[in-house]
Design a protein around this motif. Sequence first.
Motif, PDB file in Angstrom:
ATOM      1  N   ARG A  73     -12.549-138.158  47.204  1.00  0.00           N
ATOM      2  CA  ARG A  73     -12.818-139.196  46.200  1.00  0.00           C
ATOM      3  C   ARG A  73     -12.113-140.497  46.546  1.00  0.00           C
ATOM      4  NH1 ARG A  73     -13.221-136.430  40.231  1.00  0.00           N
ATOM      5  NH2 ARG A  73     -14.515-134.664  40.855  1.00  0.00           N
ATOM      6  N   LEU A  74     -10.883-140.396  47.027  1.00  0.00           N
ATOM      7  CA  LEU A  74     -10.153-141.601  47.425  1.00  0.00           C
ATOM      8  C   LEU A  74     -10.859-142.301  48.581  1.00  0.00           C
ATOM      9  CD1 LEU A  74      -6.470-140.345  47.180  1.00  0.00           C
ATOM     10  CD2 LEU A  74      -7.606-141.976  45.666  1.00  0.00           C
ATOM     11  N   ALA A  75     -11.383-141.515  49.522  1.00  0.00           N
ATOM     12  CA  ALA A  75     -12.090-142.091  50.659  1.00  0.00           C
ATOM     13  C   ALA A  75     -13.315-142.876  50.201  1.00  0.00           C
ATOM     14  CB  ALA A  75     -12.497-140.999  51.648  1.00  0.00           C
ATOM     15  N   VAL A  76     -14.023-142.351  49.222  1.00  0.00           N
ATOM     16  CA  VAL A  76     -15.190-143.051  48.690  1.00  0.00           C
ATOM     17  C   VAL A  76     -14.759-144.364  48.045  1.00  0.00           C
ATOM     18  CG1 VAL A  76     -17.002-142.958  46.930  1.00  0.00           C
ATOM     19  CG2 VAL A  76     -16.588-140.975  48.399  1.00  0.00           C
ATOM     20  N   ILE A  77     -13.703-144.316  47.252  1.00  0.00           N
ATOM     21  CA  ILE A  77     -13.198-145.527  46.598  1.00  0.00           C
ATOM     22  C   ILE A  77     -12.785-146.569  47.630  1.00  0.00           C
ATOM     23  CG2 ILE A  77     -11.315-146.457  45.189  1.00  0.00           C
ATOM     24  CD1 ILE A  77     -11.399-143.743  43.653  1.00  0.00           C
TER      25      ILE A  77
END
Length: 102
Positions: A73-77
């Motif tokens: 999720r952090l990578a997407v953000i």
Amino acid sequence: MILVRQEIGDVLRDFRLQKGRTLRQVASKASVALGYLSEVERGQKEASSEILASVAEALETPISVIMREVGDRLAVIEGIDRFPDTVPDELVAKFDASMMVR
């Protein structure tokens, strides 16, 4: 600004809901105060690694799975489109070598 505690809380809530568990059930099984777990899920409090491990166990989900989801999720953000799903060979070799020393 990205708040890791917010993503951790969102992931914990998502896993809890997927398992069909109430906040009270998970808090009780993890031996964590209900109010504290609620604050963790809402991203208002940072949970220690011990608390995260207890909650993961209560959810019957490996902590690595929870943390992987947080990382994804952090990578997407952060706008990272591609990142490796596997550990690079040189890191595996380095890890294997360090385990032989022990």
